[in-house]
Design a protein around this motif. Sequence first.
Motif, PDB file in Angstrom:
ATOM      1  N   VAL A  87       0.875  -1.171   0.000  1.00  0.00           N
ATOM      2  CA  VAL A  87       0.000   0.000   0.000  1.00  0.00           C
ATOM      3  C   VAL A  87       0.912   1.221   0.000  1.00  0.00           C
ATOM      4  N   ALA A  88       0.754   2.066  -1.010  1.00  0.00           N
ATOM      5  CA  ALA A  88       1.667   3.198  -1.186  1.00  0.00           C
ATOM      6  C   ALA A  88       0.908   4.510  -1.330  1.00  0.00           C
ATOM      7  N   ILE A  89       1.639   5.579  -1.084  1.00  0.00           N
ATOM      8  CA  ILE A  89       1.094   6.934  -1.221  1.00  0.00           C
ATOM      9  C   ILE A  89       2.213   7.854  -1.701  1.00  0.00           C
ATOM     10  N   GLU A  90       1.864   8.829  -2.507  1.00  0.00           N
ATOM     11  CA  GLU A  90       2.859   9.774  -3.028  1.00  0.00           C
ATOM     12  C   GLU A  90       3.402  10.668  -1.913  1.00  0.00           C
ATOM     13  N   GLY A  91       4.696  10.882  -1.914  1.00  0.00           N
ATOM     14  CA  GLY A  91       5.360  11.670  -0.884  1.00  0.00           C
ATOM     15  C   GLY A  91       4.977  13.132  -0.851  1.00  0.00           C
ATOM     16  N   ASN A  92       4.434  13.653  -1.965  1.00  0.00           N
ATOM     17  CA  ASN A  92       4.072  15.073  -2.000  1.00  0.00           C
ATOM     18  C   ASN A  92       2.664  15.341  -1.471  1.00  0.00           C
ATOM     19  N   ARG A  93       1.984  14.311  -0.997  1.00  0.00           N
ATOM     20  CA  ARG A  93       0.640  14.475  -0.434  1.00  0.00           C
ATOM     21  C   ARG A  93       0.742  14.988   0.997  1.00  0.00           C
TER      22      ARG A  93
END
Length: 135
Positions: A87-93
């Motif tokens: 499960v991943a998420i963009e670092g700029n969020r």
Amino acid sequence: KTKVGLTLIGPQIAEHMSPEVRSLSQDASLREAGQLMNQWKLGSLLVTDNRSYVGVITDSVLAREVVANGLDPNTTAVKSCMRKPVVAIEGNRPIIDAVRKMKEQATRHLAVTQDGQIIGVISVSNILRYYSGVV
């Protein structure tokens, strides 16, 4: 801080993640996973198939599934208990998006990506440190 739609603009995930990307092979034993988590003082490790990241093994999976089900950590491979996919998420969020995604996915660890590459991990601990003001 300003509100744009439903997203609160604030500190970015990448500013508060752990930049070390620690992993082990899906064929490693659960004992090896536990030893590495203990050595590196981590609650999760990314799992690889030697080409890419295919899952995550966490301390809570080790405690719940392995101990509760009587699995032998010496002979049971990580791939049998890992959570997949990663499960991943963009670092700029903004950090609040990580909180929402953790809640939606029922996880305490997210891989952090930039341009499709994993650049770190953010955990509940990272988020609590941010919100408590402790660095």
